[in-house]
Design an enzyme around this catalytic site. Structure first.
Site, PDB file in Angstrom:
ATOM      1  CE  LYS A  45      -3.986  -2.187   0.301  1.00 54.81           C
ATOM      2  NZ  LYS A  45      -5.013  -2.129  -0.759  1.00 54.81           N
ATOM      3  CG  ASP A  46       4.544   1.617   2.176  1.00 54.16           C
ATOM      4  OD1 ASP A  46       3.521   1.652   2.885  1.00 54.16           O
ATOM      5  OD2 ASP A  46       5.650   1.285   2.621  1.00 54.16           O
TER       6      ASP A  46
END
Length: 455
Positions: A45-46
């Protein structure tokens, strides 16, 4: 990559690819795991967190000193929080009480405010973490909601970054992409890129029981009967995010909570990779599809996040026992169903009158029933509580059932041992719902059902 990064954001991406050997034994072809735990926030998700924020900045939606608001299961929040620290934003996150405590604690470690909301409510319910985050965006000055589900910067990040990495790391030999589907950004973005490079590549999404994706893909029907509580984190939804591109995804495979949890543990013990629950789901789903592969295939599986987020759940023996995920000898819920001791689930819509519930329970000689709203399980009602309500207020019989309903009964897998079921049934929880995924049926087991097989 530079030898020295100016900020932590510059080291996002370029994660390693690792061959799986033991957990995929018997699978034809080469199985490779894309290990996204190497990102600074320990999850994939970064990647999209940076893209969503930078796109919002360029569009003038996120201004200096602003507040980022999002409904998140934890990983997206972590990515957003990291970017916010570097860029000087505040964060307010809403999450559900289904998510592990470790995820919320990790978000708070980066200075974010975390608001926990109930899981078993409709997305439109004002108490849901979707609705609360939307309300906060309107109430908090100079705020912006990331909206990872419908914000197409999510899938764009993976189209532009994750997809090219996988193509390069496999020298273009990848034949299958296998990934859990939650917001849909990862599988849709990566899948679109890979199919543009080679239209023959198959993209398989891993879904969970209680989610709507698989049936919608196969029939085009959004079936609320498919929706009910589940334990698996990070995949599945009870609505259709805009980031889920059903044209890109060729097939959805559903995996049970139990199989996902057990495989999550196996990956750590047999491969030495400390990955999260969605990785367990993805590998379990891959094994269910193993007959579809050939020796020439190169299968890439996305390992979305880190096992440390699940220390209180899948990696906790006591929690696994409580959920009935450890095999035990003796009678199971399946035996109760097969013997006819337990009955198939009886339910009534929440808007029906209490009098109708009384009539239904009497006609079938049931002491408790489940309550549904638009065919989704939302509560329960037992005769003791019903009696108390009617004695206190006789006019309650004309009110909708939802006005006096109790919390929904818990769900367990049909392989759950009877001795565990007996501990789950208490004065406040008089029944347990048993799901048989093979027959797609739900049964109700009560205290009297268990007594009948124990004596």
């Amino acid at each position: 990559m530079k030898k020295i990064a100016d900020t932590i954001l510059e080291v996002i991406g370029h994660t390693p690819m690792v061959r799986l050997n033991r957990v995929t034994k018997g699978v034809k072809g080469t199985v490779l795991a894309k290990i996204e735990t190497f990102n600074p926030g320990n999850s994939i998700k970064d990647r999209m967190a940076v893209r969503m924020i930078e796109d919002a900045e360029r569009a003038g939606k996120l201004k200096p000193g602003g507040t980022i608001i999002e409904g998140t299961s934890g990983n997206t929040g972590m990515g957003l929080a990291i970017v916010a620290v570097v860029k000087g934003y505040k964060c307010i996150f809403t999450t559900t009480d289904k998510q592990s405590k470790e995820k919320a604690d990790a978000l708070r470690a980066f200075g974010a405010e975390v608001i926990v909301c109930p899981t078993n409510v409709d997305p439109e319910d004002p108490r849901s973490y979707y609705s609360v985050s939307s309300r906060l965006e309107k109430e908090v000055p100079n705020s912006w909601k990331a909206n990872q589900y419908d914000n197409l910067s999510n899938s764009a990040a993976h189209y532009e970054q994750t997809g090219p990495e996988i193509w390069d790391q496999t020298d273009g030999r990848v034949t299958h992409l296998v990934a859990g589907v939650g917001t849909g950004g990862t599988i849709s973005g990566v899948g679109r890129y890979l199919k543009e490079k080679n239209p023959k590549i198959k993209v398989w999404g891993i879904d969970t029981y209680g989610s709507v994706f698989k049936k919608y893909k196969e029939t085009g029907i959004f079936d609320k009967n498919e929706i009910y509580p589940y334990i698996t984190e990070g995949i599945g939804e009870d609505f259709l995010p805009k980031n889920v591109d059903f044209e890109v995804i060729d097939h959805f495979e559903k995996v049970t909570d139990k199989d996902a949890a057990l495989m999550t543990r196996r990956i750590a013990r047999e491969e030495g990779i400390f990955a999260g629950n969605s990785a367990g789901s993805a590998v379990a789903g891959l094994l269910q599809l193993k007959d579809q592969f050939t020796t020439a295939d190169v299968i890439v599986v996305i390992f979305h996040d880190h096992g440390s987020r699940y220390l209180g759940k899948m990696f906790n023996d006591e929690w696994m026992r409580e959920k009935g995920f450890f095999e035990k000898s003796g009678m199971t819920a399946r035996d109760l169903v097969a013997s006819g001791v337990s009955g198939e689930l009886l339910s009534i819509e929440s808007r029906e009158r209490v009098a109708a519930a009384v009539k239904l329970m009497s006609a079938h000689d049931f002491s408790q029933i489940s309550i549904t709203r638009d065919a989704r399980l939302v509560g329960s009602l037992n005769e003791t509580h019903l009696y108390a309500q009617l004695v206190t207020d006789p006019t309650a019989k004309d009110q909708p059932v939802e006005s006096i309903m109790q919390p929904a009964f818990p769900f367990v897998d049909i392989s759950t041992p009877v001795d565990l079921l007996s501990t789950m049934i208490t004065p406040t929880t008089p029944a347990v719902l048993v799901r048989d995924f093979k027959t797609d049926k739900t049964f109700i087991i009560t205290r009297s059902d268990i007594i009948r097989v124990l004596v």
